[in-house]
Design an enzyme around this catalytic site. Structure first.
Site, PDB file in Angstrom:
ATOM      1  N   ARG A 158      -6.597  16.117   1.592  1.00 55.56           N
ATOM      2  CA  ARG A 158      -5.602  15.287   2.290  1.00 55.56           C
ATOM      3  C   ARG A 158      -5.036  16.143   3.410  1.00 55.56           C
ATOM      4  O   ARG A 158      -4.557  17.257   3.158  1.00 55.56           O
ATOM      5  CB  ARG A 158      -4.490  14.834   1.346  1.00 55.56           C
ATOM      6  CG  ARG A 158      -3.323  14.214   2.078  1.00 55.56           C
ATOM      7  CD  ARG A 158      -2.340  13.525   1.172  1.00 55.56           C
ATOM      8  NE  ARG A 158      -2.909  12.323   0.609  1.00 55.56           N
ATOM      9  CZ  ARG A 158      -2.200  11.350   0.038  1.00 55.56           C
ATOM     10  NH1 ARG A 158      -0.889  11.449  -0.039  1.00 55.56           N
ATOM     11  NH2 ARG A 158      -2.790  10.283  -0.473  1.00 55.56           N
ATOM     12  N   HIS A 215      -8.023   6.012   4.941  1.00 58.11           N
ATOM     13  CA  HIS A 215      -7.704   6.258   3.527  1.00 58.11           C
ATOM     14  C   HIS A 215      -8.755   5.535   2.673  1.00 58.11           C
ATOM     15  O   HIS A 215      -8.463   4.573   1.957  1.00 58.11           O
ATOM     16  CB  HIS A 215      -6.292   5.761   3.223  1.00 58.11           C
ATOM     17  CG  HIS A 215      -5.694   6.330   1.976  1.00 58.11           C
ATOM     18  ND1 HIS A 215      -6.355   7.242   1.161  1.00 58.11           N
ATOM     19  CD2 HIS A 215      -4.488   6.123   1.375  1.00 58.11           C
ATOM     20  CE1 HIS A 215      -5.581   7.561   0.139  1.00 58.11           C
ATOM     21  NE2 HIS A 215      -4.450   6.892   0.243  1.00 58.11           N
ATOM     22  N   GLN A 263      -8.402   4.892  -1.206  1.00 59.48           N
ATOM     23  CA  GLN A 263      -7.488   3.798  -1.524  1.00 59.48           C
ATOM     24  C   GLN A 263      -8.216   2.460  -1.422  1.00 59.48           C
ATOM     25  O   GLN A 263      -8.105   1.597  -2.295  1.00 59.48           O
ATOM     26  CB  GLN A 263      -6.290   3.822  -0.556  1.00 59.48           C
ATOM     27  CG  GLN A 263      -5.306   2.700  -0.793  1.00 59.48           C
ATOM     28  CD  GLN A 263      -4.633   2.808  -2.154  1.00 59.48           C
ATOM     29  OE1 GLN A 263      -4.074   3.828  -2.491  1.00 59.48           O
ATOM     30  NE2 GLN A 263      -4.701   1.735  -2.946  1.00 59.48           N
ATOM     31  N   ASP A 275       1.841  -2.081   3.298  1.00 64.05           N
ATOM     32  CA  ASP A 275       1.996  -0.632   3.122  1.00 64.05           C
ATOM     33  C   ASP A 275       3.341  -0.238   3.740  1.00 64.05           C
ATOM     34  O   ASP A 275       3.951  -1.031   4.469  1.00 64.05           O
ATOM     35  CB  ASP A 275       0.827   0.094   3.819  1.00 64.05           C
ATOM     36  CG  ASP A 275       0.802   1.589   3.535  1.00 64.05           C
ATOM     37  OD1 ASP A 275       1.533   2.056   2.634  1.00 64.05           O
ATOM     38  OD2 ASP A 275       0.039   2.306   4.221  1.00 64.05           O
ATOM     39  N   CYS A 330      -0.508  -0.107  -1.591  1.00 62.84           N
ATOM     40  CA  CYS A 330      -1.117   1.162  -2.007  1.00 62.84           C
ATOM     41  C   CYS A 330      -0.098   2.112  -2.634  1.00 62.84           C
ATOM     42  O   CYS A 330      -0.491   3.073  -3.294  1.00 62.84           O
ATOM     43  CB  CYS A 330      -1.828   1.811  -0.837  1.00 62.84           C
ATOM     44  SG  CYS A 330      -0.772   2.039   0.583  1.00 62.84           S
ATOM     45  N   ARG A 380      -7.375   3.744  -8.750  1.00 64.57           N
ATOM     46  CA  ARG A 380      -7.721   4.947  -7.987  1.00 64.57           C
ATOM     47  C   ARG A 380      -8.558   5.880  -8.870  1.00 64.57           C
ATOM     48  O   ARG A 380      -9.560   6.453  -8.436  1.00 64.57           O
ATOM     49  CB  ARG A 380      -6.439   5.689  -7.536  1.00 64.57           C
ATOM     50  CG  ARG A 380      -5.556   4.945  -6.542  1.00 64.57           C
ATOM     51  CD  ARG A 380      -6.225   4.789  -5.190  1.00 64.57           C
ATOM     52  NE  ARG A 380      -6.646   6.056  -4.624  1.00 64.57           N
ATOM     53  CZ  ARG A 380      -5.863   6.858  -3.890  1.00 64.57           C
ATOM     54  NH1 ARG A 380      -4.626   6.492  -3.591  1.00 64.57           N
ATOM     55  NH2 ARG A 380      -6.320   8.002  -3.392  1.00 64.57           N
TER      56      ARG A 380
HETATM   57  N1   CP Z   1      -1.564   5.520  -2.200  1.00 68.69           N
HETATM   58  C1   CP Z   1      -1.555   6.868  -2.141  1.00 68.69           C
HETATM   59  O1   CP Z   1      -2.404   7.503  -1.512  1.00 68.69           O
HETATM   60  O2   CP Z   1      -0.578   7.449  -2.890  1.00 68.69           O
HETATM   61  P1   CP Z   1      -0.184   8.992  -2.818  1.00 68.69           P
HETATM   62  O3   CP Z   1       0.341   9.262  -1.427  1.00 68.69           O
HETATM   63  O4   CP Z   1       0.877   9.160  -3.873  1.00 68.69           O
HETATM   64  O5   CP Z   1      -1.397   9.818  -3.104  1.00 68.69           O
END
Ligand code: CP
Length: 294
Positions: free
Chosen positions: A103, A130, A133, A212, A252, A280
């Protein structure tokens, strides 16, 4: 050849279908240990340069459940926080681990990492994409509706990385993705996505409504302006009523009830957000198997 998962376009429609089928199988058989030890003996680096709850924990648990060793690393405890190049980091990690999940606040850095690495690289969120997700989102739609082909998903709010990933994998799965956003927040054209400035037009006939956060990581300085601009795109009961009977609500997470979604809708019977969060884990286990066992 090393396979990566950076945008979601790395998989074809058939492979994506198989991956979702495997995700469902891993979910159904979790109690019986389906998938246990499928990646035994492997090690996977999980690099988080930005905060995370779902991505970090679901990957760490998933890697362990597949019998591999997760190595969780914060960006600030690695030498690239002190100037070591992304390329050298990739080359070194490739000598130790079998895959890298990352990330990052820079999509370009993840692409550079993937180009220099000899092991699969998985995008755990960048400002542009992403895809992990979106895989979980498709798995959630699949378990709620069965066949994905022909479903309509209306995304309302900020046309961000999540919206882009939904457009990409939605096209592969035959899901019609409509993004409703105000000027300045709209997604670019492409991947068959339909764009509108009218959230009700997007919701009309939708099987799923998705939103989101309005203030993503890095957007904090614009918080007041974003709240004002995006207010007409809040996912509330009126918008849900414009969707099909039986439509589900996706988010998400993390959510900000009262901003992009009302508390009433977030915790309504229509909400599938916690199944989505759970998925996930299952979708990513299937992804890691697909990348490492092919
Ligand atoms: N939806 C998502 O990626 O959550 P986090 O930021 O908690 O990983």
């Amino acid at each position: 050849m090393t396979r990566n998962f950076i945008t979601g376009e790395e998989f074809g429609a058939f492979e994506l279908g198989k991956l979702l089928e495997r995700g469902a199988e891993l979910k159904a058989g979790r109690g019986e240990g389906v998938g246990r030890d499928s990646l035994a003996g492997k090690s996977i680096a999980l690099v988080f340069q930005r905060p995370s709850t779902r991505t970090r924990i679901s990957f760490e648990v998933g890697v362990a459940e597949l019998g591999a060793t997760p190595i969780v690393l914060r960006g600030d405890e690695m030498q690239f926080s002190r100037g070591e190049s992304v390329g050298d980091t990739a080359r070194v990690l490739s000598r130790y681990v079998d895959a890298i999940v990352i990330r990052s606040g820079s999509h370009e850095a993840v692409v550079e990492l993937a180009e220099a690495a000899d092991v699969p690289v998985v995008n755990g969120l960048t400002p542009l994409h992403h895809p992990c997700q979106a895989l979980a989102d498709l798995l959630t739609l699949r378990e709620r509706f069965g066949d994905l082909d022909g479903l309509r998903l209306a995304y309302v709010g900020d046309g961000n990385n999540v919206a882009r990933s939904l457009a990409i994998v939605g096209e592969l799965a035959g899901v019609e993705v409509v993004v409703a956003a105000p000027p300045g927040y709209q997604l670019e054209e492409g991947h068959g996505v339909k764009l509108t400035g009218d959230p009700r037009a997007a919701a009309d006939g939708a099987d799923a409504l998705y939103t989101d956060v309005w203030i993503s990581m890095g957007d904090e300085i614009e918080a007041d302006r974003r709240r004002a601009d995006l207010a007409p795109f809040r996912l509330d009961a009126d918008l849900l009523a414009a969707a099909k009977d039986g439509a589900i609500v996706l988010h998400c997470l993390p959510a900000h009830p009262g901003e992009e979604i009302t508390e009433e809708v977030l915790y309504s019977d229509a909400s599938a957000v916690f199944d989505e969060a759970e998925n996930r884990l299952h979708a990513q286990k299937a992804l890691l198997e697909a990348l490492l066992l092919a």
